[in-house]
Design a protein around this motif. Structure first.
Motif, short mmCIF file in Angstrom:
data_model
loop_
_atom_site.label_atom_id
_atom_site.label_comp_id
_atom_site.label_asym_id
_atom_site.label_seq_id
_atom_site.Cartn_x
_atom_site.Cartn_y
_atom_site.Cartn_z
N SER A 12 -0.88 3.83 11.94
CA SER A 12 0.51 3.83 10.95
C SER A 12 0.96 2.13 11.16
O SER A 12 1.28 1.76 9.99
CB SER A 12 1.46 4.51 11.76
N ILE A 15 -1.05 0.27 8.57
CA ILE A 15 -0.95 0.67 7.15
C ILE A 15 0.32 0.13 6.84
O ILE A 15 0.58 -0.26 5.50
CB ILE A 15 -0.90 2.47 7.08
N LYS A 16 1.34 -0.07 7.63
CA LYS A 16 2.58 -0.63 7.32
C LYS A 16 2.36 -2.15 6.96
O LYS A 16 2.97 -2.73 6.13
CB LYS A 16 3.49 -0.48 8.67
N GLY A 19 0.69 -2.58 3.53
CA GLY A 19 1.38 -1.81 2.38
C GLY A 19 1.63 -2.46 1.08
O GLY A 19 1.66 -2.14 0.17
N ASP A 20 1.47 -4.02 1.47
CA ASP A 20 1.77 -4.89 0.18
C ASP A 20 0.36 -5.20 -0.49
O ASP A 20 0.30 -6.10 -1.34
CB ASP A 20 2.42 -6.10 0.38
N LYS A 21 -0.86 -4.69 -0.03
CA LYS A 21 -2.10 -4.42 -0.58
C LYS A 21 -2.63 -6.17 -0.59
O LYS A 21 -3.34 -6.29 -1.55
CB LYS A 21 -2.11 -3.90 -1.98
N ASP A 55 -10.15 4.49 5.40
CA ASP A 55 -8.92 3.84 4.89
C ASP A 55 -8.92 2.28 4.78
O ASP A 55 -8.22 1.80 4.09
CB ASP A 55 -7.70 4.11 5.84
N ILE A 83 -5.03 4.03 -0.02
CA ILE A 83 -3.96 4.07 -0.82
C ILE A 83 -3.74 5.36 -1.22
O ILE A 83 -2.47 5.66 -1.37
CB ILE A 83 -4.27 3.05 -2.24
N TRP A 86 -2.48 7.42 2.10
CA TRP A 86 -1.20 7.25 2.60
C TRP A 86 0.00 6.93 1.56
O TRP A 86 1.02 6.66 1.95
CB TRP A 86 -1.52 5.80 3.30
N LEU A 88 0.32 4.84 -0.98
CA LEU A 88 0.84 3.54 -1.33
C LEU A 88 0.65 3.24 -2.86
O LEU A 88 -0.20 3.63 -3.39
CB LEU A 88 0.07 2.23 -0.37
#
Length: 88
Positions: A12, A15-16, A19-21, A55, A83, A86, A88
């Motif tokens: 988590s 992934i956080k 998050g902005d890829k 992921d 993506i 999750w 995103l």
């Protein structure tokens, strides 16, 4: 694949961060986990998470080092599957 509570928290947190890829180096991810999560992560544990979970995707490597030595650091991003998974 068995997912423990600690691995879920680490997943988590990664992934956080992603998050902005953007692409992140291995050391940037490790520093983020060790500064924001209570239990932190070892390099071996993070390497296993990034390489075994679909992921995440290795997108290349950058050359790091100092005057005396050079080394390659892998860069990672969240995969297209991640993506979708999750949201995103």
């Amino acid at each position: 694949m068995r997912v423990t509570k600690i691995k879920t928290k680490l997943l988590s947190a990664i992934i956080k961060l992603m998050g902005d890829k953007e692409e992140y180096s291995f050391h940037t991810i490790l520093d983020y986990l060790n500064s924001t999560t209570r239990q932190g992560s070892t390099p071996k544990e993070l390497s296993n998470i990034l390489s075994k979970y679909p992921d995440f995707e290795c997108v290349g490597s950058i050359l790091g080092g100092n005057d005396y030595s050079e080394y390659q650091v892998t860069t990672w991003t969240i995969s297209k599957w991640g993506i979708v998974e999750w949201g995103l």
